[in-house]
Design a protein around this motif. Sequence first.
Motif, PDB file in Angstrom:
ATOM      1  N   TRP A   1      14.434  48.995  31.304  1.00  0.00           N
ATOM      2  CA  TRP A   1      14.517  48.380  29.974  1.00  0.00           C
ATOM      3  C   TRP A   1      13.189  48.474  29.229  1.00  0.00           C
ATOM      4  CZ3 TRP A   1      18.357  47.736  26.968  1.00  0.00           C
ATOM      5  CH2 TRP A   1      19.629  47.567  27.496  1.00  0.00           C
ATOM      6  N   ILE A   2      12.093  48.301  29.948  1.00  0.00           N
ATOM      7  CA  ILE A   2      10.776  48.422  29.303  1.00  0.00           C
ATOM      8  C   ILE A   2      10.570  49.855  28.818  1.00  0.00           C
ATOM      9  CG2 ILE A   2       8.286  48.427  29.754  1.00  0.00           C
ATOM     10  CD1 ILE A   2       8.775  45.954  31.539  1.00  0.00           C
ATOM     11  N   SER A   3      10.918  50.826  29.648  1.00  0.00           N
ATOM     12  CA  SER A   3      10.786  52.232  29.243  1.00  0.00           C
ATOM     13  C   SER A   3      11.653  52.538  28.026  1.00  0.00           C
ATOM     14  CB  SER A   3      11.186  53.157  30.387  1.00  0.00           C
ATOM     15  OG  SER A   3      10.373  52.956  31.495  1.00  0.00           O
ATOM     16  N   PHE A   4      12.884  52.052  28.053  1.00  0.00           N
ATOM     17  CA  PHE A   4      13.788  52.280  26.926  1.00  0.00           C
ATOM     18  C   PHE A   4      13.268  51.615  25.656  1.00  0.00           C
ATOM     19  CE2 PHE A   4      17.549  51.151  24.373  1.00  0.00           C
ATOM     20  CZ  PHE A   4      18.022  52.427  24.142  1.00  0.00           C
ATOM     21  N   THR A   5      12.742  50.403  25.777  1.00  0.00           N
ATOM     22  CA  THR A   5      12.196  49.678  24.624  1.00  0.00           C
ATOM     23  C   THR A   5      11.000  50.416  24.033  1.00  0.00           C
ATOM     24  OG1 THR A   5      12.932  47.587  25.576  1.00  0.00           O
ATOM     25  CG2 THR A   5      11.274  47.466  23.840  1.00  0.00           C
ATOM     26  N   VAL A   6      10.106  50.900  24.894  1.00  0.00           N
ATOM     27  CA  VAL A   6       8.940  51.662  24.417  1.00  0.00           C
ATOM     28  C   VAL A   6       9.398  52.919  23.687  1.00  0.00           C
ATOM     29  CG1 VAL A   6       6.964  53.046  25.188  1.00  0.00           C
ATOM     30  CG2 VAL A   6       7.317  50.752  26.107  1.00  0.00           C
ATOM     31  N   LEU A   7      10.401  53.592  24.236  1.00  0.00           N
ATOM     32  CA  LEU A   7      10.939  54.792  23.617  1.00  0.00           C
ATOM     33  C   LEU A   7      11.514  54.495  22.233  1.00  0.00           C
ATOM     34  CD1 LEU A   7      10.983  57.598  24.869  1.00  0.00           C
ATOM     35  CD2 LEU A   7      13.363  57.217  25.439  1.00  0.00           C
ATOM     36  N   VAL A   8      12.289  53.429  22.122  1.00  0.00           N
ATOM     37  CA  VAL A   8      12.894  53.046  20.841  1.00  0.00           C
ATOM     38  C   VAL A   8      11.810  52.666  19.834  1.00  0.00           C
ATOM     39  CG1 VAL A   8      14.339  51.307  19.708  1.00  0.00           C
ATOM     40  CG2 VAL A   8      15.130  52.413  21.808  1.00  0.00           C
ATOM     41  N   LEU A   9      10.772  51.965  20.288  1.00  0.00           N
ATOM     42  CA  LEU A   9       9.674  51.599  19.385  1.00  0.00           C
ATOM     43  C   LEU A   9       8.922  52.838  18.895  1.00  0.00           C
ATOM     44  CD1 LEU A   9       8.270  48.368  21.084  1.00  0.00           C
ATOM     45  CD2 LEU A   9       9.562  48.537  18.937  1.00  0.00           C
ATOM     46  N   LEU A  10       8.721  53.812  19.765  1.00  0.00           N
ATOM     47  CA  LEU A  10       8.070  55.052  19.343  1.00  0.00           C
ATOM     48  C   LEU A  10       8.918  55.802  18.316  1.00  0.00           C
ATOM     49  CD1 LEU A  10       6.521  56.440  22.645  1.00  0.00           C
ATOM     50  CD2 LEU A  10       5.313  55.756  20.574  1.00  0.00           C
ATOM     51  N   ILE A  11      10.207  55.856  18.557  1.00  0.00           N
ATOM     52  CA  ILE A  11      11.104  56.513  17.601  1.00  0.00           C
ATOM     53  C   ILE A  11      11.078  55.777  16.267  1.00  0.00           C
ATOM     54  CG2 ILE A  11      13.531  56.980  17.098  1.00  0.00           C
ATOM     55  CD1 ILE A  11      13.843  57.643  20.116  1.00  0.00           C
ATOM     56  N   ALA A  12      11.085  54.449  16.316  1.00  0.00           N
ATOM     57  CA  ALA A  12      11.012  53.656  15.077  1.00  0.00           C
ATOM     58  C   ALA A  12       9.700  53.917  14.347  1.00  0.00           C
ATOM     59  CB  ALA A  12      11.160  52.171  15.399  1.00  0.00           C
ATOM     60  N   TYR A  13       8.602  54.037  15.096  1.00  0.00           N
ATOM     61  CA  TYR A  13       7.315  54.335  14.474  1.00  0.00           C
ATOM     62  C   TYR A  13       7.353  55.695  13.767  1.00  0.00           C
ATOM     63  CZ  TYR A  13       2.595  56.034  13.925  1.00  0.00           C
ATOM     64  OH  TYR A  13       1.465  56.591  13.399  1.00  0.00           O
ATOM     65  N   PHE A  14       7.933  56.710  14.428  1.00  0.00           N
ATOM     66  CA  PHE A  14       8.013  58.038  13.816  1.00  0.00           C
ATOM     67  C   PHE A  14       8.828  58.002  12.521  1.00  0.00           C
ATOM     68  CE2 PHE A  14       7.181  59.806  18.219  1.00  0.00           C
ATOM     69  CZ  PHE A  14       5.878  60.147  17.923  1.00  0.00           C
TER      70      PHE A  14
ATOM     71  N   ASN B   1      13.412  64.274  12.344  1.00  0.00           N
ATOM     72  CA  ASN B   1      13.198  63.070  13.151  1.00  0.00           C
ATOM     73  C   ASN B   1      14.448  62.686  13.937  1.00  0.00           C
ATOM     74  OD1 ASN B   1      10.499  62.126  12.952  1.00  0.00           O
ATOM     75  ND2 ASN B   1      10.870  61.648  10.806  1.00  0.00           N
ATOM     76  N   ILE B   2      15.612  62.836  13.321  1.00  0.00           N
ATOM     77  CA  ILE B   2      16.857  62.523  14.020  1.00  0.00           C
ATOM     78  C   ILE B   2      17.054  63.479  15.198  1.00  0.00           C
ATOM     79  CG2 ILE B   2      19.379  62.594  13.811  1.00  0.00           C
ATOM     80  CD1 ILE B   2      19.026  61.456  10.963  1.00  0.00           C
ATOM     81  N   LEU B   3      16.855  64.766  14.975  1.00  0.00           N
ATOM     82  CA  LEU B   3      17.013  65.740  16.053  1.00  0.00           C
ATOM     83  C   LEU B   3      16.023  65.489  17.188  1.00  0.00           C
ATOM     84  CD1 LEU B   3      17.652  69.010  14.009  1.00  0.00           C
ATOM     85  CD2 LEU B   3      19.327  67.626  15.261  1.00  0.00           C
ATOM     86  N   PHE B   4      14.784  65.192  16.846  1.00  0.00           N
ATOM     87  CA  PHE B   4      13.778  64.887  17.865  1.00  0.00           C
ATOM     88  C   PHE B   4      14.164  63.633  18.645  1.00  0.00           C
ATOM     89  CE2 PHE B   4       9.884  62.617  19.119  1.00  0.00           C
ATOM     90  CZ  PHE B   4       9.366  63.540  20.015  1.00  0.00           C
ATOM     91  N   SER B   5      14.622  62.613  17.937  1.00  0.00           N
ATOM     92  CA  SER B   5      15.023  61.357  18.584  1.00  0.00           C
ATOM     93  C   SER B   5      16.195  61.575  19.521  1.00  0.00           C
ATOM     94  CB  SER B   5      15.387  60.307  17.531  1.00  0.00           C
ATOM     95  OG  SER B   5      14.298  60.053  16.700  1.00  0.00           O
ATOM     96  N   LEU B   6      17.172  62.348  19.085  1.00  0.00           N
ATOM     97  CA  LEU B   6      18.319  62.637  19.950  1.00  0.00           C
ATOM     98  C   LEU B   6      17.886  63.395  21.196  1.00  0.00           C
ATOM     99  CD1 LEU B   6      21.055  63.581  17.325  1.00  0.00           C
ATOM    100  CD2 LEU B   6      20.902  61.484  18.693  1.00  0.00           C
ATOM    101  N   PHE B   7      16.975  64.332  21.041  1.00  0.00           N
ATOM    102  CA  PHE B   7      16.458  65.092  22.171  1.00  0.00           C
ATOM    103  C   PHE B   7      15.751  64.175  23.167  1.00  0.00           C
ATOM    104  CE2 PHE B   7      12.978  67.559  24.102  1.00  0.00           C
ATOM    105  CZ  PHE B   7      13.722  68.520  24.774  1.00  0.00           C
TER     106      PHE B   7
ATOM    107  N   VAL C   1       8.924  57.809   6.539  1.00  0.00           N
ATOM    108  CA  VAL C   1       9.360  57.171   5.293  1.00  0.00           C
ATOM    109  C   VAL C   1       8.168  56.758   4.436  1.00  0.00           C
ATOM    110  CG1 VAL C   1      10.532  55.145   4.349  1.00  0.00           C
ATOM    111  CG2 VAL C   1      11.570  56.406   6.232  1.00  0.00           C
ATOM    112  N   ILE C   2       7.230  56.057   5.028  1.00  0.00           N
ATOM    113  CA  ILE C   2       6.076  55.597   4.250  1.00  0.00           C
ATOM    114  C   ILE C   2       5.153  56.765   3.910  1.00  0.00           C
ATOM    115  CG2 ILE C   2       4.032  54.118   4.278  1.00  0.00           C
ATOM    116  CD1 ILE C   2       5.605  52.191   6.052  1.00  0.00           C
TER     117      ILE C   2
END
Length: 181
Positions: free
Chosen positions: A66-79, A38-44, A84-85
């Motif tokens: 900023w909206i694009s960046f926020t959506v990207l961060v939310l997707l990474i957080a979801y992954f 997940n870290i490697l994918f997120s960095l990519f 984890v869960i």
Amino acid sequence: MEQKFDNKQLFDLEIPDFEDLELIPVSSKYFNIIVLNNILFSLFVLAGFSVAYFFFRHIFSLPQIWISFTVLVLLIAYFFLNAVIGFKYRKYAVRENDLVYQQGWLKRTLIIVPFNRIQHIKVEQGWLSKILKLKSISVFTSGVDSGDLSIKGLPEETAEGINDLILKNIKAENDDDGAGA
């Protein structure tokens, strides 16, 4: 001539209760592999966003960026949250005649593959899995892809033991059928 078709409902079937089945969680070491992936994918993905920002920032407005960046961060957080869960629900069981695997927290999947339907077995070990002494086992059945099963994150001894058990079971069944002669 009139054919009579009869299809009565059966009530007293002895259907196994899977809620009583004791599933074994995959090795906790496998969680490290999931997090690293997940870290490697997120960095990519973030690197791709950075390159796109560098070349195309003059085309988009600051709120769009900023909206694009926020959506990207939310997707990474979801992954990450999904990893984890969802890891807690990766469990398996080996029974006399079949292999059972459960996964997923939003959509729970329980796959049961009878040994007599298995046509091919593959035991794999990646470079990080080798360091952590983990293996994955994949069993392939005839027919559609949904019958195949892959259990990742098993301790080496467990994966080899499952492989041996399945091979012995298949060999015994072939000997009983006369296919080995």
